[in-house]
Design a protein around this motif. Structure first.
Motif, PDB file in Angstrom:
ATOM      1  N   GLN A 216       0.832  -1.201   0.000  1.00  0.00           N
ATOM      2  CA  GLN A 216       0.000   0.000   0.000  1.00  0.00           C
ATOM      3  C   GLN A 216       0.863   1.245   0.000  1.00  0.00           C
ATOM      4  OE1 GLN A 216      -3.835   0.905   0.293  1.00  0.00           O
ATOM      5  NE2 GLN A 216      -2.410   2.263  -0.749  1.00  0.00           N
ATOM      6  N   ARG A 217       1.910   1.262   0.813  1.00  0.00           N
ATOM      7  CA  ARG A 217       2.771   2.439   0.884  1.00  0.00           C
ATOM      8  C   ARG A 217       3.591   2.625  -0.398  1.00  0.00           C
ATOM      9  NH1 ARG A 217       0.508   1.014   4.938  1.00  0.00           N
ATOM     10  NH2 ARG A 217      -0.010   2.529   6.564  1.00  0.00           N
ATOM     11  N   ILE A 218       4.012   1.546  -0.984  1.00  0.00           N
ATOM     12  CA  ILE A 218       4.708   1.658  -2.267  1.00  0.00           C
ATOM     13  C   ILE A 218       3.775   2.267  -3.315  1.00  0.00           C
ATOM     14  CG2 ILE A 218       5.717   0.330  -4.160  1.00  0.00           C
ATOM     15  CD1 ILE A 218       6.838  -1.586  -1.984  1.00  0.00           C
ATOM     16  N   TRP A 220       1.196   4.251  -2.764  1.00  0.00           N
ATOM     17  CA  TRP A 220       1.038   5.677  -2.468  1.00  0.00           C
ATOM     18  C   TRP A 220       2.241   6.467  -2.960  1.00  0.00           C
ATOM     19  CZ3 TRP A 220      -0.763   4.534   3.201  1.00  0.00           C
ATOM     20  CH2 TRP A 220      -2.153   4.375   3.219  1.00  0.00           C
ATOM     21  N   LEU A 221       3.441   5.969  -2.727  1.00  0.00           N
ATOM     22  CA  LEU A 221       4.642   6.695  -3.135  1.00  0.00           C
ATOM     23  C   LEU A 221       4.753   6.772  -4.647  1.00  0.00           C
ATOM     24  CD1 LEU A 221       7.131   5.355  -0.441  1.00  0.00           C
ATOM     25  CD2 LEU A 221       6.121   7.642  -0.575  1.00  0.00           C
ATOM     26  N   GLU A 222       4.346   5.720  -5.327  1.00  0.00           N
ATOM     27  CA  GLU A 222       4.363   5.769  -6.796  1.00  0.00           C
ATOM     28  C   GLU A 222       3.366   6.800  -7.323  1.00  0.00           C
ATOM     29  OE1 GLU A 222       5.753   1.531  -8.521  1.00  0.00           O
ATOM     30  OE2 GLU A 222       3.796   1.502  -7.519  1.00  0.00           O
ATOM     31  N   SER A 223       2.368   7.128  -6.531  1.00  0.00           N
ATOM     32  CA  SER A 223       1.370   8.136  -6.919  1.00  0.00           C
ATOM     33  C   SER A 223       1.714   9.518  -6.358  1.00  0.00           C
ATOM     34  CB  SER A 223      -0.021   7.724  -6.420  1.00  0.00           C
ATOM     35  OG  SER A 223      -0.412   6.492  -6.995  1.00  0.00           O
ATOM     36  N   GLY A 224       2.845   9.638  -5.680  1.00  0.00           N
ATOM     37  CA  GLY A 224       3.222  10.923  -5.102  1.00  0.00           C
ATOM     38  C   GLY A 224       2.459  11.289  -3.854  1.00  0.00           C
ATOM     39  N   ARG A 225       1.822  10.307  -3.204  1.00  0.00           N
ATOM     40  CA  ARG A 225       1.002  10.586  -2.023  1.00  0.00           C
ATOM     41  C   ARG A 225       1.826  10.422  -0.740  1.00  0.00           C
ATOM     42  NH1 ARG A 225      -4.428  11.159  -2.355  1.00  0.00           N
ATOM     43  NH2 ARG A 225      -4.002  12.130  -0.321  1.00  0.00           N
ATOM     44  N   HIS A 226       2.839  11.256  -0.611  1.00  0.00           N
ATOM     45  CA  HIS A 226       3.635  11.244   0.615  1.00  0.00           C
ATOM     46  C   HIS A 226       2.773  11.607   1.818  1.00  0.00           C
ATOM     47  CE1 HIS A 226       7.575  10.971  -1.513  1.00  0.00           C
ATOM     48  NE2 HIS A 226       6.855  11.484  -2.494  1.00  0.00           N
ATOM     49  N   ASP A 227       1.759  12.410   1.597  1.00  0.00           N
ATOM     50  CA  ASP A 227       0.876  12.792   2.698  1.00  0.00           C
ATOM     51  C   ASP A 227       0.204  11.581   3.329  1.00  0.00           C
ATOM     52  OD1 ASP A 227      -0.566  12.459   0.291  1.00  0.00           O
ATOM     53  OD2 ASP A 227      -2.189  13.773   0.962  1.00  0.00           O
ATOM     54  N   ARG A 228      -0.189  10.596   2.504  1.00  0.00           N
ATOM     55  CA  ARG A 228      -0.836   9.404   3.038  1.00  0.00           C
ATOM     56  C   ARG A 228       0.148   8.569   3.859  1.00  0.00           C
ATOM     57  NH1 ARG A 228      -4.669   9.355   4.620  1.00  0.00           N
ATOM     58  NH2 ARG A 228      -5.184   7.169   4.334  1.00  0.00           N
ATOM     59  N   VAL A 229       1.368   8.459   3.387  1.00  0.00           N
ATOM     60  CA  VAL A 229       2.360   7.676   4.129  1.00  0.00           C
ATOM     61  C   VAL A 229       2.628   8.332   5.487  1.00  0.00           C
ATOM     62  CG1 VAL A 229       4.689   6.725   4.114  1.00  0.00           C
ATOM     63  CG2 VAL A 229       3.393   6.865   1.974  1.00  0.00           C
ATOM     64  N   VAL A 230       2.818   9.635   5.498  1.00  0.00           N
ATOM     65  CA  VAL A 230       3.101  10.350   6.746  1.00  0.00           C
ATOM     66  C   VAL A 230       1.911  10.244   7.699  1.00  0.00           C
ATOM     67  CG1 VAL A 230       3.539  12.617   7.756  1.00  0.00           C
ATOM     68  CG2 VAL A 230       4.765  11.915   5.677  1.00  0.00           C
ATOM     69  N   ALA A 231       0.707  10.414   7.189  1.00  0.00           N
ATOM     70  CA  ALA A 231      -0.479  10.447   8.051  1.00  0.00           C
ATOM     71  C   ALA A 231      -0.783   9.101   8.687  1.00  0.00           C
ATOM     72  CB  ALA A 231      -1.689  10.920   7.245  1.00  0.00           C
ATOM     73  N   THR A 232      -0.367   8.012   8.044  1.00  0.00           N
ATOM     74  CA  THR A 232      -0.718   6.680   8.547  1.00  0.00           C
ATOM     75  C   THR A 232       0.445   5.979   9.254  1.00  0.00           C
ATOM     76  OG1 THR A 232      -0.185   5.647   6.407  1.00  0.00           O
ATOM     77  CG2 THR A 232      -2.474   6.375   6.762  1.00  0.00           C
ATOM     78  N   MET A 233       1.426   6.740   9.696  1.00  0.00           N
ATOM     79  CA  MET A 233       2.550   6.105  10.392  1.00  0.00           C
ATOM     80  C   MET A 233       2.131   5.335  11.637  1.00  0.00           C
ATOM     81  SD  MET A 233       5.304   6.076   8.755  1.00  0.00           S
ATOM     82  CE  MET A 233       6.091   5.251  10.127  1.00  0.00           C
ATOM     83  N   ALA A 264       7.307   8.151  -7.125  1.00  0.00           N
ATOM     84  CA  ALA A 264       8.449   7.237  -7.154  1.00  0.00           C
ATOM     85  C   ALA A 264       8.478   6.456  -8.455  1.00  0.00           C
ATOM     86  CB  ALA A 264       8.382   6.265  -5.981  1.00  0.00           C
ATOM     87  N   ARG A 265       9.699   6.126  -8.879  1.00  0.00           N
ATOM     88  CA  ARG A 265       9.904   5.153  -9.949  1.00  0.00           C
ATOM     89  C   ARG A 265      10.545   3.921  -9.325  1.00  0.00           C
ATOM     90  NH1 ARG A 265      13.574   6.611 -14.407  1.00  0.00           N
ATOM     91  NH2 ARG A 265      14.528   8.266 -13.148  1.00  0.00           N
ATOM     92  N   ARG A 266      10.030   2.757  -9.654  1.00  0.00           N
ATOM     93  CA  ARG A 266      10.586   1.527  -9.087  1.00  0.00           C
ATOM     94  C   ARG A 266      11.838   1.109  -9.839  1.00  0.00           C
ATOM     95  NH1 ARG A 266       6.666  -3.206  -6.831  1.00  0.00           N
ATOM     96  NH2 ARG A 266       4.723  -2.035  -6.740  1.00  0.00           N
ATOM     97  N   TYR A 267      12.830   0.678  -9.056  1.00  0.00           N
ATOM     98  CA  TYR A 267      14.030   0.081  -9.636  1.00  0.00           C
ATOM     99  C   TYR A 267      14.226  -1.345  -9.138  1.00  0.00           C
ATOM    100  CZ  TYR A 267      15.591   3.955 -12.422  1.00  0.00           C
ATOM    101  OH  TYR A 267      15.687   4.909 -13.423  1.00  0.00           O
ATOM    102  N   SER A 268      13.173  -1.938  -8.639  1.00  0.00           N
ATOM    103  CA  SER A 268      13.176  -3.366  -8.296  1.00  0.00           C
ATOM    104  C   SER A 268      11.734  -3.799  -8.130  1.00  0.00           C
ATOM    105  CB  SER A 268      13.926  -3.633  -6.983  1.00  0.00           C
ATOM    106  OG  SER A 268      13.130  -3.262  -5.865  1.00  0.00           O
ATOM    107  N   ALA A 269      11.530  -5.084  -8.103  1.00  0.00           N
ATOM    108  CA  ALA A 269      10.254  -5.605  -7.633  1.00  0.00           C
ATOM    109  C   ALA A 269      10.218  -5.474  -6.109  1.00  0.00           C
ATOM    110  CB  ALA A 269      10.112  -7.065  -8.042  1.00  0.00           C
ATOM    111  N   TYR A 270       9.042  -5.668  -5.536  1.00  0.00           N
ATOM    112  CA  TYR A 270       8.929  -5.804  -4.083  1.00  0.00           C
ATOM    113  C   TYR A 270       9.384  -7.215  -3.746  1.00  0.00           C
ATOM    114  CZ  TYR A 270       6.656  -6.426   0.487  1.00  0.00           C
ATOM    115  OH  TYR A 270       6.384  -6.710   1.803  1.00  0.00           O
TER     116      TYR A 270
END
Length: 292
Positions: A216-218, A220-233, A264-270
């Motif tokens: 889920q956090r990956i 969000w980051l790929e969508s530029g939603r840093h706000d969601r990651v910070v808010a749900t710590m 974010a741009r991915r440079y690996s799989a999860y």
């Protein structure tokens, strides 16, 4: 005027230091994308940016009463990891530093009453969260600094530390890359089981719930939603993110905190690393700035 010209949330999983045949064997016949992705990141990004320094937010450097940034002119020696000396041993390194940048960060922190110091003690140890990534991404003559992840810091402390870092960079004529070196969820399999869980398949992450939280956090980051990651710590802490996710939060603070919209741009799989969730994410600086 200086700027942070690129940023990464990158895995330092020890497997990236293994010889390719051992990686392929551990991964059931194919290489880990955590290893191949770093080669691609170097070719596509690191070797093209013309940066002056790299600052690594090092989750293996857990300080307690303050955040510390390395201020050496150079760190050199031979490294063996106390955590896994059979796998990471006698690795030579000679890493140039940037005392001016380190002391600029400390000066801004002092003004803001933030407990952060610059340190050039020659006996200060190096950690593999820095060394592993420098081995893959370091360029001759380009300084690399390490910053600790303070284990008593709150999310707000991490965000403030990142803001201090960004202001210090802006005051200098430096083009800086900031790398948050660490993983996502970070619980290991018990010793009796972990050798059967070496493959990178995310089915080997320690629980489906941890995997879902990471993915889920990956997303969000790929969508530029840093706000969601910070808010749900608070919710994410249930899955024990590495370094309490202080490496990411400091990075986010340096890029504008919840106002950062850089995708974010991915440079690996999860991928799995003996139970933990790992991935390489890269953030390009938008033309209009990190919070555009």
């Amino acid at each position: 005027m200086g700027a942070i010209v690129g940023a990464g949330l990158l895995s330092h999983a020890p497997v990236i230091m293994f010889p390719e045949p051992l990686r392929v064997e551990a991964n059931g016949g194919r290489d880990f994308t955590l290893a191949t992705g770093l080669a691609r990141l170097r070719g596509e990004v690191i070797d093209t940016l013309g940066h002056d320094a790299v600052l690594v937010l090092d989750t293996h450097w857990a300080t307690t009463t303050e955040t510390v940034v390395t201020a050496h002119a150079e760190r050199s020696g031979c490294f063996t990891a106390d955590e896994m000396p059979s796998e990471l041993s006698r690795i030579p390194y000679a890493i140039p530093g940037d005392p001016g940048l380190a002391h600029a960060v400390a000066a801004v922190a002092e003004r803001d009453a933030l407990w952060l110091t610059a340190n050039d003690d020659p006996h200060l140890p190096l950690h593999y969260a820095t060394l592993n990534l420098w081995t893959h991404l370091g360029r001759p003559g380009v300084p690399w600094l390490s910053m600790s992840v303070c284990q008593t810091a709150t999310a707000e402390d991490f965000l403030r530390t990142g803001a201090v870092l960004a202001e210090a960079v802006s005051r200098l004529s430096r083009r800086v890359l900031v790398i948050a070196s660490g993983g996502f969820s970070h619980r290991f399999w018990p010793l009796s089981e972990l050798r059967d869980r070496m493959a990178g398949d995310p089915a080997n992450v320690v629980s489906p719930q941890a995997r879902a939280a990471d993915e889920q956090r990956i997303a969000w980051l790929e969508s530029g939603r840093h706000d969601r990651v910070v808010a749900t710590m608070p919710q994410y802490h249930r899955y024990a993110p590495e370094g309490r996710f202080g490496h990411y939060l400091t990075l986010a603070g340096a890029l504008g905190g919840s106002r950062c919209t850089a995708p974010a741009r991915r440079y690996s799989a999860y991928e799995n690393a003996i139970g933990t969730g790992q991935a390489h994410l890269w953030f390009d600086r938008p033309a209009a700035g990190w919070t555009a």
